[in-house]
Design a protein around this motif. Structure first.
Motif, short mmCIF file in Angstrom:
data_model
loop_
_atom_site.label_atom_id
_atom_site.label_comp_id
_atom_site.label_asym_id
_atom_site.label_seq_id
_atom_site.Cartn_x
_atom_site.Cartn_y
_atom_site.Cartn_z
N PHE B 244 -38.66 10.51 33.95
CA PHE B 244 -39.10 9.25 34.56
C PHE B 244 -37.93 8.56 35.24
CE2 PHE B 244 -39.52 4.66 34.54
CZ PHE B 244 -40.75 4.48 35.17
N CYS B 245 -36.80 8.50 34.56
CA CYS B 245 -35.62 7.84 35.13
C CYS B 245 -35.17 8.55 36.39
CB CYS B 245 -34.49 7.80 34.11
SG CYS B 245 -34.85 6.69 32.74
N GLU B 246 -35.15 9.88 36.35
CA GLU B 246 -34.75 10.64 37.54
C GLU B 246 -35.69 10.34 38.70
OE1 GLU B 246 -34.68 14.60 35.95
OE2 GLU B 246 -32.62 14.37 35.18
N GLN B 247 -36.97 10.23 38.37
CA GLN B 247 -37.97 9.98 39.41
C GLN B 247 -37.77 8.62 40.08
OE1 GLN B 247 -42.06 8.99 38.36
NE2 GLN B 247 -42.62 11.04 39.04
N VAL B 248 -37.46 7.60 39.32
CA VAL B 248 -37.32 6.27 39.93
C VAL B 248 -35.88 5.99 40.38
CG1 VAL B 248 -39.26 5.28 38.65
CG2 VAL B 248 -36.94 5.05 37.72
N GLY B 249 -34.96 6.91 40.09
CA GLY B 249 -33.60 6.74 40.57
C GLY B 249 -32.67 6.00 39.62
N LEU B 250 -32.96 6.10 38.31
CA LEU B 250 -32.06 5.50 37.32
C LEU B 250 -31.20 6.60 36.71
CD1 LEU B 250 -34.34 3.06 35.28
CD2 LEU B 250 -32.24 2.44 36.49
N LYS B 251 -29.89 6.32 36.65
CA LYS B 251 -29.00 7.32 36.03
C LYS B 251 -28.94 7.07 34.52
CE LYS B 251 -25.74 7.72 39.83
NZ LYS B 251 -26.29 6.48 40.45
N VAL B 252 -29.11 8.17 33.75
CA VAL B 252 -28.96 8.06 32.30
C VAL B 252 -28.06 9.19 31.81
CG1 VAL B 252 -31.11 6.84 31.80
CG2 VAL B 252 -31.14 9.33 31.97
N PRO B 253 -27.29 8.95 30.73
CA PRO B 253 -26.36 9.98 30.25
C PRO B 253 -27.06 11.08 29.46
CG PRO B 253 -26.16 8.01 28.92
CD PRO B 253 -27.15 7.69 29.98
#
Ligand SMILES: [Fe+2]
Ligand SMILES: [Fe+2]
Lengths: 256, 318, 85
Positions: B244-253
Motif C-alpha cells: 500500500f505504501c509503495e502504491q501511494v508513494g510512501l517510503k517505509v524501511p
C-alpha cells in the motif's frame, strides 16, 4: 423549491423558516460539542460508547439540517468555517458549562427534549415534504438519547441527596429562553411549515418535561429582548471560549 | 513429602498436557470449569491486554475528535472511538465472568498498571496521524484480533471478536482512504505524511512484540489461545502495509525479499525511539533495553488514563 | 482535578453490577440471537446503552433481558449464565 443564492431573494416566510432551522441545527451542533467536551467524564465504559454515539447523532442531524438549508443559500463553508462565536444561534441553555454529572444529565435532557419538541411540529409539514421526512427521521433517532438521560436521572434519584432535580429547575429556566417572547408573530406556523405554534410547542415541552421533573407553576423566561431569528434574549452568539473548543480546526486536512 | 509434591506436579502436568492434546485435536472450550489453571491464566492475560488496548484509545482519539477539520471528520473519528469503546465493553464484560471487576479495572487501577502498547501512547498531532493511526495501528490490532477470532480455543472469546473485527476492518479502510487522499495533495502534504510515517512505521512493526527467537509467550500457542507467532503476525502486517505504501508513494524501511519470498525490515529489531526528538535510532539494541523503553511508556499513557479517571466541570471545560 | 467517585449502589445497580443480556436479529429470516450484554442500573439506561454499544448492524428486532431473570438449564452452576452468541 429552487435554490437561492441570496437571502434577499427569499420570501418572508422562507426567511423566518431559514432562521428557525438554523437555530435548530446550531442547537444540535453545540449539543454535539457538549457531548464531545464531556465524553471523558463518562462514568462507565458504556457511557463512553453512548456519548460517542449521541455526539455523532447530533452532528449527523445538524449536517442534514444544514444541507437542507442549502436551498436557502446556506453553504457548509459558512457553517463550518466563516462563522464566529457571535454567529452561532444555539439556545442559551447550552452556554453555561455543566457543573457536575447531574447538571450535565439535566441539561442534555432539557436540550434533547426542547429540540425534539420543536422538530415534532415539522413532521406533518405539507409545505416541505423533504423537511417533514427529515424531522421524522431525526425524531426517531433521538429516542435513545432521551432514554439515556431519563435512565441516568432515575439512577441519580436513587440518592436522596442528589442535586439532579435542583439542576433541572435551573436548566429549565434557561431552556425556556428558547421560547422567550411568544407575542411576536409566528410566521413559520402561519405559513404551514409547522403544525403547531411556538406557544403550543412551549406547552408541549413543559408537558414532556413534567413527565420526569416537577414543573413549578408560572415558570417563565424573561422576555427582555428576545429575537426570533436567534431564539434568544440579549446579544447574539455563544461564549468565545466555548466556540474555540467546539470549532473545527486543520481545515487543509478536511476529507472530501 | 517430596514425593507427594512430585506426584501432584506430575498429575497437574498430565492434566495440562491432556488439555493441550484435546485442543490440538480441535476442541473448543465453552466454560471456565473446563480450564486448567495455566490455560486460564494465559487466556485471562491475553484478554486483559486486549481490553487495556481498547480502552487506551479513549485518550488517544479524544484529541483527534477535538481537532477534526469538519463535521464529517468529527463524526468519523467519534464513530471509530465508539467502536473501540464497544470493544472495551465486550472485553471487560467477558473478564467479569473471570472474577474481574471492570469498574475497578477502568476507574480505580493505577494508570501505571494498564498494559497498553507503545503505539497507543503518543498523542495525535493532526488528522494525518489519525489516518496513519488507522492505517498502521488499527491494521496491527486487526491482524492480532483476527488471529484470535480464527484460532482462539475459548469459544466465547473467539465469537465476541466477530463484532470487533467487523468494525476494525472499517478503521483500516478509513486509514487507507485518508492517506491515499493526503498523498494526492501535492509535494508539501506528501512530505508532511512521510514525516509522520517515519515515526509510525517502527511503532507498528513492534506492536507484535519480540521476535520469535526471544518471545516468551509460547503458552498462548500451546493452548491455542492464538494461532500465529509474533513474527508470523508481523509478516501479515508487512504484506498488507508495504505494498500500500509503495502504491501511494510512501517510503517505509521494509522491502520484499524475493529470495526468501517474504517481507523483511530494512533494520534489525529492536530499536529505540528518542523520546525527546521523537526520531527513531535504527541501531539495533538489546531486548532488555527495548523492554525498558516500553515499560517506561510514551507521553500520553499516564496523563491520558488519569484524565479518564477524573472529572472536569465548569470553567475547566470552557 | 477530582477523581471520579462512582456509587455502585446507585449507578451500577448494586454491590455487583446489574447486567442486561441483548438479543437481536437483522431480518425476519434470521433467528433472534444473543449478541452481547450491557450493564445498567435500570431498563432505560440499559436500552440506550444496548442500542449504542451493539450498533454494528441495523437491527430489525432488539430486546434486552435482565441477567437475573434468566434461569440456566445446561449452565447451572457456571459463572457465566449466558455465553456470547
Ligand atoms: Fe478496537
Ligand atoms: Fe480500531
Amino acid at each position: 423549491m429552487a435554490v437561492v443564492n441570496s437571502i434577499e431573494d427569499l420570501s418572508e416566510a422562507d426567511k423566518v423558516l431559514r432562521d428557525e432551522l438554523y437555530c435548530i441545527a446550531d442547537a444540535k451542533l453545540v449539543l454535539a460539542g457538549w457531548y464531545m467536551m464531556v465524553l471523558q467524564n463518562g462514568r462507565s465504559i458504556a457511557d463512553f460508547t453512548s456519548i460517542c454515539a449521541m455526539m455523532q447523532g447530533q452532528y449527523g442531524h445538524a449536517r442534514a439540517l444544514y444541507q437542507h438549508l442549502g436551498r436557502f443559500g446556506v453553504t457548509l463553508d459558512e457553517v463550518e468555517w466563516t462563522r464566529g462565536a457571535k454567529d452561532i444561534r444555539s439556545p442559551k441553555l447550552l452556554d453555561r458549562p455543566p457543573q457536575s454529572w447531574s447538571d450535565f444529565v439535566a441539561t442534555i435532557f432539557m436540550a434533547e427534549q426542547a429540540i425534539s419538541t420543536q422538530l415534532s411540529a415539522y413532521r406533518t409539514s405539507l409545505a416541505d415534504r423533504t423537511l417533514a421526512r427529515l424531522a421524522d427521521k431525526i425524531l426517531k433517532e433521538s429516542r435513545f438519547h432521551l432514554s439515556y438521560s431519563v435512565g441516568w436521572i432515575k439512577a441519580l434519584r436513587n440518592d436522596p441527596s442528589s442535586a439532579v432535580d435542583e439542576d433541572a429547575r435551573r436548566r429549565l429556566v434557561e431552556a425556556l429562553d428558547w421560547w422567550g417572547e411568544l407575542d411576536q408573530p409566528d410566521v413559520v406556523f402561519a405559513s404551514g411549515y409547522r403544525d403547531a405554534s411556538d406557544s403550543d410547542l412551549r406547552e408541549r415541552f413543559l408537558k414532556a418535561v413534567g413527565e420526569t421533573f416537577d414543573v413549578p407553576d408560572g415558570i417563565a423566561g424573561h422576555a427582555r429582548s428576545w429575537q426570533r431569528s436567534i431564539r434568544r434574549n440579549g446579544a447574539p452568539g455563544i461564549p468565545e471560549n466555548l466556540f474555540e473548543k467546539i470549532r473545527f480546526k486543520n481545515r487543509e486536512l478536511a476529507m472530501p | 513429602m517430596a514425593q507427594a509434591a512430585l506426584a501432584r506436579e506430575t498429575t497437574e502436568e498430565a492434566t495440562e498436557v491432556a488439555l493441550q492434546t484435546r485442543i490440538k485435536a480441535g476442541a473448543t472450550l465453552e466454560d471456565i470449569s473446563e480450564m486448567t489453571p495455566r490455560y486460564r491464566d494465559v487466556l485471562v492475560a491475553t484478554m486483559a491486554i486486549a481490553a487495556d488496548l481498547e480502552i487506551m484509545t479513549l485518550p488517544l482519539d479524544y484529541d483527534a475528535i477535538a481537532f477534526a477539520p469538519s463535521i464529517n471528520d468529527r463524526i468519523a473519528v467519534a464513530s471509530a472511538l465508539q467502536d473501540e469503546m464497544g470493544h472495551a465493553q465486550v472485553m471487560f464484560r467477558m473478564l467479569e465472568d473471570f472474577g474481574f471487576d471492570s469498574y475497578h479495572q477502568v476507574f480505580e487501577r493505577d494508570p501505571k498498571n494498564f498494559k497498553t502498547f507503545f503505539l497507543l501512547e503518543f498523542g495525535n498531532l493532526s488528522p494525518i496521524d489519525v489516518g496513519l493511526g488507522h492505517l498502521v495501528g488499527d491494521q496491527a490490532g486487526y491482524i492480532t484480533t483476527r488471529d484470535l477470532e480464527e484460532n482462539c480455543s475459548f469459544g466465547p472469546y473467539s465469537r465476541s471478536l466477530r463484532k470487533v473485527n467487523f468494525e476494525e476492518n472499517f478503521h483500516v479502510k478509513r486509514g487507507e482512504y485518508m492517506i491515499r487522499h493526503y498523498m494526492q495533495q501535492g509535494p508539501e502534504m506528501r512530505k508532511r505524511v512521510q514525516d509522520r510515517m517515519d515515526f509510525w512505521f517502527p511503532l507498528g512493526a513492534e506492536w507484535f512484540g519480540a521476535t520469535d527467537d526471544v518471545k516468551s509467550r509460547t503458552d498462548q500457542l500451546h493452548y491455542k489461545i492464538r494461532g500465529s507467532s509474533n513474527d508470523q503476525l508481523r509478516q501479515i502486517w508487512l504484506q498488507r502495509l508495504v505494498p500500500f505504501c509503495e502504491q501511494v508513494g510512501l517510503k517505509v524501511p521494509a522491502h520484499f525479499d524475493s529470495e526468501r519470498g517474504i517481507y523483511v525490515l530494512d533494520y534489525q529489531m529492536p530499536i529505540l525511539l528518542n523520546l525527546e526528538t521523537l526520531k527513531w535510532d535504527f541501531r539495533t539494541v538489546t531486548w532488555p533495553e527495548k523492554l525498558a523503553q516500553w515499560k517506561k511508556g510514551g507521553p500520553l499513557k499516564l496523563p491520558g488514563l488519569t484524565r479518564m479517571q477524573v472529572e472536569l466541570w465548569g470553567q475547566d471545560l470552557w | 482535578m477530582m477523581k471520579k467517585v462512582i456509587d455502585r449502589q446507585l449507578e451500577l445497580g448494586g454491590d455487583k453490577p446489574e447486567f442486561y443480556e441483548v438479543f437481536a436479529r437483522r431480518d425476519s429470516a434470521e433467528p433472534l440471537t444473543h449478541i452481547g450484554s450491557v450493564e445498567a442500573p435500570n431498563a432505560e439506561l440499559a436500552e440506550a446503552r444496548a442500542w449504542f454499544v451493539y450498533d454494528q448492524h441495523i437491527w430489525r428486532e432488539m430486546c434486552i433481558v435482565p441477567l437475573s431473570a434468566i434461569v440456566t438449564i445446561t449452565e447451572r452452576g457456571s459463572k457465566s449464565k449466558v455465553k456470547v452468541v
